[in-house]
Design a protein around this motif. Structure first.
Motif, PDB file in Angstrom:
ATOM      1  N   SER A 156      45.275  24.967   2.233  1.00 38.83           N
ATOM      2  CA  SER A 156      44.141  24.656   1.975  1.00 38.83           C
ATOM      3  C   SER A 156      43.306  26.055   2.341  1.00 38.83           C
ATOM      4  O   SER A 156      42.469  26.535   1.757  1.00 38.83           O
ATOM      5  CB  SER A 156      43.526  23.583   2.481  1.00 38.83           C
ATOM      6  N   GLU A 157      43.426  26.500   3.521  1.00 37.54           N
ATOM      7  CA  GLU A 157      42.716  27.523   4.028  1.00 37.54           C
ATOM      8  C   GLU A 157      43.128  28.971   3.492  1.00 37.54           C
ATOM      9  O   GLU A 157      42.129  29.497   3.431  1.00 37.54           O
ATOM     10  CB  GLU A 157      42.985  27.616   5.584  1.00 37.54           C
ATOM     11  N   CYS A 158      44.390  29.046   3.172  1.00 39.66           N
ATOM     12  CA  CYS A 158      44.752  30.291   2.458  1.00 39.66           C
ATOM     13  C   CYS A 158      44.136  30.224   1.076  1.00 39.66           C
ATOM     14  O   CYS A 158      43.838  31.448   0.399  1.00 39.66           O
ATOM     15  CB  CYS A 158      46.049  30.580   2.324  1.00 39.66           C
ATOM     16  N   THR A 159      44.083  29.091   0.393  1.00 38.44           N
ATOM     17  CA  THR A 159      43.377  29.137  -0.860  1.00 38.44           C
ATOM     18  C   THR A 159      41.970  29.283  -0.785  1.00 38.44           C
ATOM     19  O   THR A 159      41.417  29.994  -1.711  1.00 38.44           O
ATOM     20  CB  THR A 159      43.579  27.769  -1.459  1.00 38.44           C
ATOM     21  N   MET A 160      41.318  28.769   0.325  1.00 38.22           N
ATOM     22  CA  MET A 160      39.868  29.149   0.536  1.00 38.22           C
ATOM     23  C   MET A 160      39.688  30.594   0.785  1.00 38.22           C
ATOM     24  O   MET A 160      38.822  31.205   0.051  1.00 38.22           O
ATOM     25  CB  MET A 160      39.163  28.210   1.462  1.00 38.22           C
ATOM     26  N   LEU A 161      40.586  31.193   1.336  1.00 38.63           N
ATOM     27  CA  LEU A 161      40.348  32.648   1.590  1.00 38.63           C
ATOM     28  C   LEU A 161      40.652  33.495   0.586  1.00 38.63           C
ATOM     29  O   LEU A 161      39.726  34.396   0.262  1.00 38.63           O
ATOM     30  CB  LEU A 161      41.451  32.862   2.665  1.00 38.63           C
ATOM     31  N   HIS A 162      41.627  33.148  -0.324  1.00 38.83           N
ATOM     32  CA  HIS A 162      41.754  33.826  -1.461  1.00 38.83           C
ATOM     33  C   HIS A 162      40.483  33.620  -2.489  1.00 38.83           C
ATOM     34  O   HIS A 162      40.213  34.591  -3.112  1.00 38.83           O
ATOM     35  CB  HIS A 162      43.016  33.223  -2.182  1.00 38.83           C
ATOM     36  N   LEU A 163      39.972  32.326  -2.580  1.00 35.98           N
ATOM     37  CA  LEU A 163      38.922  31.999  -3.389  1.00 35.98           C
ATOM     38  C   LEU A 163      37.614  32.884  -3.174  1.00 35.98           C
ATOM     39  O   LEU A 163      36.788  33.453  -3.720  1.00 35.98           O
ATOM     40  CB  LEU A 163      38.726  30.627  -3.842  1.00 35.98           C
ATOM     41  N   ARG A 164      37.171  32.727  -1.818  1.00 37.32           N
ATOM     42  CA  ARG A 164      36.108  33.242  -1.471  1.00 37.32           C
ATOM     43  C   ARG A 164      36.180  34.798  -0.909  1.00 37.32           C
ATOM     44  O   ARG A 164      35.104  35.382  -0.947  1.00 37.32           O
ATOM     45  CB  ARG A 164      35.646  32.275  -0.059  1.00 37.32           C
ATOM     46  N   GLY A 165      37.503  35.167  -0.364  1.00 38.35           N
ATOM     47  CA  GLY A 165      37.387  36.396   0.004  1.00 38.35           C
ATOM     48  C   GLY A 165      36.842  37.016   1.546  1.00 38.35           C
ATOM     49  O   GLY A 165      36.703  38.155   1.715  1.00 38.35           O
ATOM     50  N   VAL A 166      36.450  35.724   2.115  1.00 37.96           N
ATOM     51  CA  VAL A 166      35.803  35.829   3.329  1.00 37.96           C
ATOM     52  C   VAL A 166      36.508  34.951   4.390  1.00 37.96           C
ATOM     53  O   VAL A 166      36.809  33.786   3.983  1.00 37.96           O
ATOM     54  CB  VAL A 166      34.463  35.539   3.261  1.00 37.96           C
ATOM     55  N   GLU A 167      36.775  35.472   5.418  1.00 36.57           N
ATOM     56  CA  GLU A 167      37.438  34.551   6.622  1.00 36.57           C
ATOM     57  C   GLU A 167      36.161  34.146   7.430  1.00 36.57           C
ATOM     58  O   GLU A 167      35.760  34.951   8.428  1.00 36.57           O
ATOM     59  CB  GLU A 167      38.415  35.251   7.182  1.00 36.57           C
ATOM     60  N   ASP A 168      35.527  32.831   7.396  1.00 31.64           N
ATOM     61  CA  ASP A 168      34.865  32.229   8.230  1.00 31.64           C
ATOM     62  C   ASP A 168      35.076  30.858   8.522  1.00 31.64           C
ATOM     63  O   ASP A 168      35.929  30.234   7.882  1.00 31.64           O
ATOM     64  CB  ASP A 168      33.574  32.342   7.785  1.00 31.64           C
ATOM     65  N   PRO A 169      34.265  30.133   9.273  1.00 34.03           N
ATOM     66  CA  PRO A 169      34.619  28.988   9.621  1.00 34.03           C
ATOM     67  C   PRO A 169      34.225  28.009   8.498  1.00 34.03           C
ATOM     68  O   PRO A 169      34.784  26.827   8.632  1.00 34.03           O
ATOM     69  CB  PRO A 169      33.230  28.596  10.710  1.00 34.03           C
TER      70      PRO A 169
END
Length: 136
Positions: A73-86
């Protein structure tokens, strides 16, 4: 992306393995204590060993499943948003809580998702406060 974390495909494997190890060690301690407590007179250590042998692996497997769902889930969010944040972490906690409760129905999914997001939100908030304190 954080420099201390592996890139996404390897992050999933790393998090799943770390979660399995954490669950196995914690489960071993918990089930040993429970076996000692529940064991009869003279059989406490045998009961503790049996309880640990039968149940500790299940804790490790459950933690590994949670670690897998969370990392995906975290990698999917990172890929979709392109930003690593809380926000990625909090959303991944909610998504993994909901995904692991899918077999229990819609209500359990909603409650587990909300609690997963709240727990990860509190953890991220504490980490931000600690980081701010260390910078000052």
């Amino acid at each position: 992306m954080a420099e201390w974390r592996d890139p996404c495909p390897w992050r999933i494997v790393e998090d799943m393995g770390g979660a399995f190890a954490l669950g196995l060690v914690g489960g071993s301690l918990f089930t040993t204590g429970k076996g000692l407590y529940a064991g009869g007179k003279g059989n406490k250590w045998k009961s503790a060993w049996t309880n640990t042998r039968l149940r500790a692996g299940r804790y490790g497997t459950n933690f590994a499943a949670w670690g897998f769902c969370f990392s995906v889930s975290e990698c999917t969010m990172l890929h979709l948003r392109g930003v690593e944040d809380p926000i990625n972490t909090i959303t991944a906690g909610a998504a993994s809580g909901a995904a692991l409760a899918v077999r229990q129905g819609r209500g359990a999914m909603i409650v587990s998702g909300i609690f997963g997001g709240i727990i990860l939100g509190v953890m991220e908030g504490v980490m931000l406060m600690v980081n701010k304190y260390q910078l000052d």
